[in-house]
Scaffold this active site. Structure first.
Site, PDB file in Angstrom:
ATOM      1  N   ARG A 104       0.846  -1.186   0.000  1.00 16.58           N
ATOM      2  CA  ARG A 104       0.000   0.000   0.000  1.00 16.58           C
ATOM      3  C   ARG A 104       0.885   1.241   0.000  1.00 16.58           C
ATOM      4  NH1 ARG A 104      -1.728   0.737   4.348  1.00 16.58           N
ATOM      5  NH2 ARG A 104      -1.164  -1.096   5.537  1.00 16.58           N
ATOM      6  N   TYR A 124      -1.210  -3.590  -7.088  1.00 17.54           N
ATOM      7  CA  TYR A 124      -1.052  -4.318  -5.819  1.00 17.54           C
ATOM      8  C   TYR A 124      -2.403  -4.404  -5.092  1.00 17.54           C
ATOM      9  CZ  TYR A 124      -0.384  -5.236  -0.930  1.00 17.54           C
ATOM     10  OH  TYR A 124      -0.539  -5.765   0.322  1.00 17.54           O
ATOM     11  N   LYS A 137      -9.647  -2.296   1.717  1.00 19.41           N
ATOM     12  CA  LYS A 137      -9.241  -1.144   2.539  1.00 19.41           C
ATOM     13  C   LYS A 137     -10.018   0.117   2.152  1.00 19.41           C
ATOM     14  CE  LYS A 137      -6.229  -3.584   4.648  1.00 19.41           C
ATOM     15  NZ  LYS A 137      -6.482  -3.995   6.031  1.00 19.41           N
ATOM     16  N   HIS A 157     -10.598  -2.144  11.701  1.00 17.23           N
ATOM     17  CA  HIS A 157      -9.524  -3.016  11.198  1.00 17.23           C
ATOM     18  C   HIS A 157      -9.327  -4.142  12.214  1.00 17.23           C
ATOM     19  CE1 HIS A 157      -5.098  -3.149   9.562  1.00 17.23           C
ATOM     20  NE2 HIS A 157      -5.863  -4.001   8.944  1.00 17.23           N
ATOM     21  N   SER A 195      -1.335  -3.637  10.394  1.00 18.64           N
ATOM     22  CA  SER A 195      -1.088  -4.561   9.294  1.00 18.64           C
ATOM     23  C   SER A 195       0.119  -5.452   9.588  1.00 18.64           C
ATOM     24  CB  SER A 195      -0.808  -3.767   8.015  1.00 18.64           C
ATOM     25  OG  SER A 195      -1.872  -2.879   7.799  1.00 18.64           O
ATOM     26  N   CYS A 212       0.682  -7.784  11.742  1.00 15.93           N
ATOM     27  CA  CYS A 212       1.047  -8.014  13.154  1.00 15.93           C
ATOM     28  C   CYS A 212       0.369  -9.274  13.697  1.00 15.93           C
ATOM     29  CB  CYS A 212       0.668  -6.821  14.022  1.00 15.93           C
ATOM     30  SG  CYS A 212       1.785  -5.437  13.834  1.00 15.93           S
ATOM     31  N   GLY A 213      -0.099 -10.157  12.823  1.00 15.07           N
ATOM     32  CA  GLY A 213      -0.585 -11.460  13.291  1.00 15.07           C
ATOM     33  C   GLY A 213      -2.093 -11.570  13.447  1.00 15.07           C
ATOM     34  N   THR A 249      -4.257 -12.579  11.157  1.00 16.26           N
ATOM     35  CA  THR A 249      -4.690 -13.839  10.544  1.00 16.26           C
ATOM     36  C   THR A 249      -4.303 -15.017  11.448  1.00 16.26           C
ATOM     37  OG1 THR A 249      -4.426 -12.789   8.396  1.00 16.26           O
ATOM     38  CG2 THR A 249      -4.621 -15.182   8.397  1.00 16.26           C
ATOM     39  N   ASN A 250      -3.121 -14.951  12.036  1.00 19.13           N
ATOM     40  CA  ASN A 250      -2.703 -16.043  12.931  1.00 19.13           C
ATOM     41  C   ASN A 250      -3.621 -16.144  14.144  1.00 19.13           C
ATOM     42  OD1 ASN A 250      -0.597 -16.622  11.266  1.00 19.13           O
ATOM     43  ND2 ASN A 250       0.982 -15.692  12.536  1.00 19.13           N
ATOM     44  N   ASP A 276      -9.526  -9.598   9.188  1.00 17.22           N
ATOM     45  CA  ASP A 276      -8.978  -8.260   8.895  1.00 17.22           C
ATOM     46  C   ASP A 276      -9.948  -7.108   9.164  1.00 17.22           C
ATOM     47  OD1 ASP A 276      -6.783  -6.710   7.942  1.00 17.22           O
ATOM     48  OD2 ASP A 276      -7.822  -6.404   6.049  1.00 17.22           O
ATOM     49  N   SER A 278       4.520 -10.407   0.177  1.00 15.35           N
ATOM     50  CA  SER A 278       3.832 -11.273  -0.791  1.00 15.35           C
ATOM     51  C   SER A 278       2.582 -11.851  -0.128  1.00 15.35           C
ATOM     52  CB  SER A 278       4.762 -12.380  -1.288  1.00 15.35           C
ATOM     53  OG  SER A 278       5.325 -13.090  -0.202  1.00 15.35           O
ATOM     54  N   ARG A 279       1.596 -12.185  -0.934  1.00 16.26           N
ATOM     55  CA  ARG A 279       0.261 -12.472  -0.374  1.00 16.26           C
ATOM     56  C   ARG A 279      -0.376 -13.718  -0.966  1.00 16.26           C
ATOM     57  NH1 ARG A 279      -2.013  -8.522   3.393  1.00 16.26           N
ATOM     58  NH2 ARG A 279      -0.408  -6.938   3.551  1.00 16.26           N
ATOM     59  N   ARG A 330       2.867  -4.088  18.140  1.00 17.37           N
ATOM     60  CA  ARG A 330       4.170  -4.736  18.226  1.00 17.37           C
ATOM     61  C   ARG A 330       5.038  -3.790  19.040  1.00 17.37           C
ATOM     62  NH1 ARG A 330       6.851  -8.390  14.623  1.00 17.37           N
ATOM     63  NH2 ARG A 330       5.047  -8.932  13.375  1.00 17.37           N
ATOM     64  N   GLY A 361      -0.534 -20.267  19.175  1.00 14.36           N
ATOM     65  CA  GLY A 361      -1.637 -20.954  19.856  1.00 14.36           C
ATOM     66  C   GLY A 361      -1.716 -20.599  21.340  1.00 14.36           C
ATOM     67  N   ASN A 398      -1.476 -17.906  22.696  1.00 15.49           N
ATOM     68  CA  ASN A 398      -2.210 -16.662  22.967  1.00 15.49           C
ATOM     69  C   ASN A 398      -3.616 -16.949  23.502  1.00 15.49           C
ATOM     70  OD1 ASN A 398      -0.032 -15.150  22.189  1.00 15.49           O
ATOM     71  ND2 ASN A 398      -0.709 -14.919  20.070  1.00 15.49           N
TER      72      ASN A 398
END
Ligand code: OXD
Ligand code: MN
Length: 586
Positions: free
Chosen positions: A71, A199, A208, A228, A250, A252-253, A255-256, A279, A370-371, A402, A496, A498
């Site tokens: 972005r 992109y 976004k 967000h 963005s 910073c985890g 999705t995890n 997201d 990369s995505r 972070r 995990g 977390n």
């Protein structure tokens, strides 16, 4: 042939045709046959590369230009009539001036190309949360990605009827000229214009641009919120599911966390985590006075590097079919690879720029940003409520960043208004998701710094006002998985584990556990975070939740400096909260 008789849509499209002058116009209907035609066409033009059908069925590879991989916040604009309505954290230009400038860039940009018209819905068509958009683009990659990330189809025209209530999006790759790259929002006219980029974050306009920047503006007008945030459900051994939404900057985890697999000691007892979104969350007050959330998207646009069988098996599984990979390593046998996937970088592969890549030369094979673009339905832990038009009820809102030192592992705000303060003072180290330096601490309130479509001061006031409308307010927390020791190693195992912190958060929401008070809010008492099965001692945990008053005095000074940018727009309540913090630190 036009797929709608809606005069407002047709007039708008005619104007864009007259401006961009495409050779051909294709109306996207969302059917599999049409998408398949486009995949074939994309392979002919080189935009799409088919991956190995045995390994990755239905998957494609795409590269964006090397100067166009993230972005571009410095070229992203909010063009409302008054500059102060965009606020000090957004780039602004007078809408008429911007339109004139863009007109020059778009003029004839689709000559020799095909224009695609994509009708799409954010959230489920016909639901109370749904908002509709039409994106015009000259990129097949955009059409195919929008078909994964949003709900594309002619039912959008049916739902619209003859109304003009849709978000107009015009995208053209144009010449991919970085000097003429603009991502522009006209919130007062429901319009987005994106040019000279390919992109995803700049061109998949439902994400976004619409679901955050334009939607945050609409939410302010219409008394709801676009955030967000990931959304997840935690199922306890009794089978009860409690939901939270969490905002992190963005890469910073999110999705995890959204797809977390409980540690073994939790799994054995029957704990499960269900992903509703990774997201974006749209939040509305429900008839029962609770806050309800939907994920307006239909897929995941995740950061590939670091995603592995170990870090996020659910995300990896989501990418194994019908997905698009961008700027990762392409192997000889039509597979993909990225740093952190495993320890076996492929030989004879091409790097993200399409060059022969030698993993031993120390260069990165995949771009750090990369995505993958993967359909939500592929996710093994997708919540059964994913398609529930009512959304899910939210018990906790969580902020996080972070931070190597300042923020403790977790703390709870004293009340809603203090929670808004906690979100407003979020700061985080920057990542590769946006062009620019990586690892620099910057204020990123509610993780919305690059995504708030109006004055951030008004946005904070909106949060305070929403608190009054929600009868059963979620509790508000802040987490930080990223505290480091003196050697720079992360202290908390993360991933995990977390869930141990989320369990405490949920217990706080349901008055099931006590807490200790600190100057910044409530932290867990020793023994209240389950450490069974991990290598963290109670002493280390005590250190992780400790609040260093001297560091926080420095933080308060930085907050004061940041707040000063907002002048009169800074809500009084937040200035008061800062005073309270300073008092408590003395
Ligand atoms: C994203 C981002 O792509 O925040 O989600 O940049
Ligand atoms: Mn994001």
């Amino acid at each position: 042939m036009a797929l709608t008789k809606n005069k407002i849509v047709l007039d708008w499209i005619d104007e864009q045709i007259a401006l961009t002058k495409p050779d051909k116009v294709v109306w996207i209907d969302g059917s599999e046959e049409q998408l398949e035609e486009l995949r074939k066409e994309g392979m002919k033009t080189g935009e799409m590369i088919k991956l190995n059908e045995e390994i990755l069925p239905g998957c494609y590879y795409h590269r964006s230009a090397p100067n166009d991989v993230a972005r571009v916040e410095d070229r992203t604009f909010i063009c409302c009539k008054k500059k102060e309505d965009a606020g000090p954290t957004n780039n602004w230009m007078d809408p008429d001036e911007m339109r004139a400038l863009l007109k020059g860039i778009y003029d004839g940009c689709m000559k020799g190309r095909t224009m695609y018209i994509i009708p799409y819905s954010m959230s489920i068509v016909g639901s109370p949360f749904a908002k509709y958009g039409i994106e015009i683009t000259d990129s097949i990659y955009v059409v195919l990605s929008m078909a994964i990330m949003t709900r594309v189809g002619t039912d959008v025209y049916d739902a619209l009827g003859d109304s003009g209530d849709f978000i107009r999006g015009l995208h053209s790759k144009a010449e991919l000229d970085a000097e003429k790259r603009y991502i522009v929002h006209f919130p007062e006219d429901n319009t987005i214009m994106s040019v000279n980029s390919g992109y995803g974050g700049n061109v998949l306009l439902g994400k976004k641009c619409f679901a955050l920047r334009i939607a945050s503006y609409l939410g302010h007008q219409e008394k709801w919120m676009a955030e967000h945030m990931l959304i997840l459900g935690i199922e306890n051994p009794q089978g009860e599911i409690r939901y939270l939404a969490a905002a992190f900057p963005s890469a910073c985890g999110k999705t995890n966390l959204a797809m977390l697999i409980p540690p073994a000691v939790y799994r054995e007892k029957g704990w499960k985590v269900w992903c509703v979104g990774d997201d974006i969350a749209w939040l509305r007050v429900g008839p029962d006075g609770r806050l309800w959330a939907v994920n307006p998207e239909n897929g995941f646009f995740g950061v590939a590097p670091g995603t592995s069988e170990k870090s996020n098996p659910n995300a990896l599984a989501s990418t194994r079919k019908n997905s698009i990979f961008t700027n990762v390593v392409l192997t000889k046998d039509g597979n993909v690879w990225w740093e952190g996937l495993d320890k076996n970088p492929p030989k004879d592969a091409l790097n993200w720029k399409g060059e022969p890549w030698d993993p031993s030369d120390g260069s990165k094979g995949a771009h750090p940003n990369s995505r993958f673009t993967a359909p939500a339905v592929n996710c093994p832990c997708l919540s059964p409520e994913f398609n529930n038009p009512k959304g899910v009820p939210i018990s906790a809102l969580v902020f996080g960043g972070r931070r190597a030192k300042t923020a403790p592992l977790v703390y709870q705000s004293r009340d809603w208004d203090h929670g808004v303060f906690v979100g407003s003072i979020m700061a985080s180290e920057t990542t590769a998701a946006a062009a620019g330096a990586v690892g620099v601490v910057r204020h990123d309130p509610m993780a919305m710094l690059p995504f708030c479509g109006y004055n951030m001061g008004d946005y904070w006031q909106h949060w305070l006002d929403m608190g009054k409308l929600i009868k059963k307010q979620p509790k508000i927390f802040n987490v930080n998985w990223f505290r480091t020791d003196d050697e720079g190693n992360f202290i908390w195992p993360g991933f995990g584990d977390n869930l141990r912190v989320l369990e405490w958060i949920m217990k706080r929401c349901y008055d099931e556990v006590d807490a200790a008070e600190t100057p910044i809010g409530y932290v867990p008492k020793p023994g209240d975070i389950n450490l069974e099965g991990i290598d963290v001692t109670p002493e280390v945990l005590a250190d992780l939740v400790s609040v260093d008053k001297e560091i926080w005095k420095g933080e308060a000074a930085r907050i004061e400096e940041f707040y000063a940018k907002f002048g009169d727009k800074l809500p009084k309540k937040l200035a008061e909260e800062l005073d309270i913090l300073k008092e408590k630190l003395n």
